[in-house]
Scaffold this active site. Structure first.
Site, PDB file in Angstrom:
ATOM      1  N   ASP A 136      25.078  36.422  27.451  1.00 46.59           N
ATOM      2  CA  ASP A 136      24.852  35.515  26.329  1.00 46.59           C
ATOM      3  C   ASP A 136      26.076  34.631  26.090  1.00 46.59           C
ATOM      4  O   ASP A 136      27.219  35.097  26.168  1.00 46.59           O
ATOM      5  CB  ASP A 136      24.563  36.356  25.081  1.00 46.59           C
ATOM      6  CG  ASP A 136      24.165  35.529  23.884  1.00 46.59           C
ATOM      7  OD1 ASP A 136      23.125  34.854  23.958  1.00 46.59           O
ATOM      8  OD2 ASP A 136      24.894  35.566  22.876  1.00 46.59           O
ATOM      9  N   GLU A 163      31.542  47.047  42.964  1.00 45.25           N
ATOM     10  CA  GLU A 163      31.759  48.477  43.191  1.00 45.25           C
ATOM     11  C   GLU A 163      30.441  49.229  43.386  1.00 45.25           C
ATOM     12  O   GLU A 163      30.449  50.391  43.806  1.00 45.25           O
ATOM     13  CB  GLU A 163      32.495  49.077  41.990  1.00 45.25           C
ATOM     14  CG  GLU A 163      33.862  48.467  41.713  1.00 45.25           C
ATOM     15  CD  GLU A 163      34.408  48.890  40.355  1.00 45.25           C
ATOM     16  OE1 GLU A 163      33.775  49.765  39.712  1.00 45.25           O
ATOM     17  OE2 GLU A 163      35.445  48.342  39.932  1.00 45.25           O
TER      18      GLU A 163
END
Length: 532
Positions: free
Chosen positions: A199, A249
């Site tokens: 957002d 990751e």
């Protein structure tokens, strides 16, 4: 090994409080979403994007977060989230979580600690606290929701809130803020989230010195076309490089999508350079009018700008912040972003005319190469709700402008599933947090399923063909066509959209899909056809 699914995915936005209510309290919830996932799989989408469901006082429908690592009891529990993820993944649907990093709720423990602490303290350093000029705020910035962007606290300091006063802005030059959000990313990724819609991704960092800024008179709620000191600052890109590394990751092509309200697609494309985010909403396309030359221009600009940084173009027509496109495209430019429409608005179009134009626009969008976004209920052809009673409205924009702007409630009304059920199947008790129009019965999912010519069946057909013909991974070639029309080829599909006032001849080939009837074997105004 990656497949970069996000390059061509169709992503369906779920606004949780308005999608499906399993508890019966009139507000949608995670269990309700889980119960309806089969319908989304049947529709033909690839990814579900969940608008905010984290702990919040709900002053701005969840975009005011008080705990970034828990589910608000209004929507359920973390167990409900885990069940939703498991069910979605079992249906081969991915799930993207909405994240709100520009600001928190004023009920967030950090902000409460800041209010109880002294000016200059570490607690205040997490937010944008500043000294004013006597009784005046630090600068003249105005809130996106209307009114001043600064609120004064008891000891005389002011804090910045680009949105509601209950949404204080974080200070993203603070290392503790940055580290805490990386922890939040890992929290949801560890639970199986496939990525994040971010957002106000163009916010976060403010210009040094916080200079005054007055938007031009014709600016929408996100400011003007010239540089704005609280949007699009260079330092924000360092944040997303950090986030990109966190997602790297994890296995499975986890993604970041930017809500970046910037004036041009060239500027928006800065958010999707190879080491930053993966997608950015194409607001230039969303805000385009129903005009053949204008659409061709923004499509060309989008493919060039995103392609130049190795990112896919995205396409979107509706979301929870704008007038639904089955109404908006028939309005022209009469309603700026964020203002909304209501009973006293001028020029509200006939719903049948607006839906015909909206469906034609959808048929253009879903034929374009790249990734497409669908907002819940648009597959039912829902128009903007204009007759919400004043005492039922809940958008902060309505209150902060003293009713001058209707705001976004009209696109957030709970969607209809069953024509003959209480609350049209949204809630078995008949409760609904915003009132649903009586006309919703005709738009209900069960009233359209299996009905030739319905908007639901149009979306199903277009999404099926899009997948079968590989349009999301294709390329675009413009074709010659009559004046006032738009024609292109993507793979083995030819698309012709009639944006003019008069019927035109159909292109050669077999009709695969059409957004409306084709009387006398011709393409009427405000209609799009796919031919193969």
């Amino acid at each position: 090994m990656t497949n970069e699914w996000w390059r061509s995915a169709v992503i369906y936005q779920v606004y949780p409080r308005s999608f499906a209510d399993a508890s019966g309290d009139g507000v949608g919830d995670l269990a309700g979403i889980t119960s309806r996932l089969d319908h989304l799989r049947d529709l033909g989408i690839d990814v579900v994007w969940l608008s905010p469901f984290m702990t919040s006082p709900q002053k701005d429908a969840g975009y005011d977060v008080s705990d970034y690592r828990d589910v608000d009891p209004l929507f359920g529990t973390l167990d409900d989230f885990d069940a939703l993820i498991a069910r979605a993944h079992g249906l081969d649907l991915r799930v993207i979580v909405d994240l709100v990093p520009n600001h928190s709720s004023d009920q967030h423990p950090w902000f409460q600690e800041a209010l109880a602490s002294e000016p200059g303290s570490a607690a205040r350093g997490r937010y944008m606290f500043r000294e004013g000029d006597g009784d005046q705020p630090p600068n003249n910035w105005q809130s996106v929701f209307g009114g001043p962007a600064w609120t004064r606290v008891a000891d005389g300091q002011w804090y910045l809130h680009l949105f509601d006063a209950s949404q204080p802005d974080f200070d993203w030059s603070n290392d503790e803020v940055r580290a805490d959000f990386r922890t939040t990313l890992r929290f949801w990724l560890d639970r199986g989230a496939d990525g994040f819609r971010v957002d106000v991704a163009h916010g976060l960092v403010k210009a040094d010195g916080l200079p005054d800024y007055t938007p031009p008179e014709d600016a929408d709620s996100m400011g003007g076309a010239e540089p704005v000191p609280y949007w699009g600052q260079d330092g924000v890109h360092d944040v997303y490089r950090e986030w990109h590394a966190v997602l790297g990751e994890y296995e499975g092509d986890r993604v970041l999508c930017a809500e970046a309200w910037m004036p041009t697609v060239g500027e928006i494309a800065k958010w999707v350079r190879p080491d930053e985010m993966h997608q950015a909403f194409n607001f230039s396309y969303l805000m385009s009018e129903w005009d053949a030359d204008g659409l061709r221009g923004v499509i060309d600009d989008s493919l060039a700008a995103f392609g130049a940084v190795g990112a896919p173009s995205t396409w979107v027509l509706s979301n929870h912040d704008v007038i639904r496109h089955a109404t908006r495209l028939a309005l022209g430019d009469e309603s700026p972003q964020g203002h909304g429409i209501g009973p006293t608005s001028l020029g509200i179009p006939d719903t049948a005319f607006a839906l015909r134009r909206g469906n034609a626009a959808t048929a253009v969008m879903l034929a374009l190469p790249g990734s497409a976004y669908i907002y819940q209920g648009e597959e039912l052809g829902l128009p903007e709700v204009i007759d919400i009673p004043d005492d039922a409205r809940q958008d902060p924009t309505w209150f902060r402008t003293n009713g001058e702007r209707y705001g976004r409630d009209g696109c957030r009304v709970p969607i209809p599933w069953s024509a003959a059920s209480p609350a049209f199947g949204f809630s078995e008790t008949g409760a609904s947090w915003l009132p649903q129009p009586d006309s919703w019965a005709a738009y209900a999912r069960d009233a359209q399923a299996g009905i030739d010519g319905s908007t639901l069946e149009l979306y199903r057909a277009l999404l099926r063909l899009r997948r079968e013909r590989g349009l999301g991974k294709g390329g675009l070639e413009w074709l010659e066509s009559p004046a006032g029309t738009l024609s292109f080829r993507n793979g083995d599909v030819t698309v012709l959209a009639n944006v003019s006032a008069d019927p035109v001849d159909l292109p050669a080939g077999r009709v695969l899909a059409a957004s409306g009837p084709l009387p006398d074997g011709r393409l009427p105004s405000d209609t799009t056809v796919w031919v193969g």
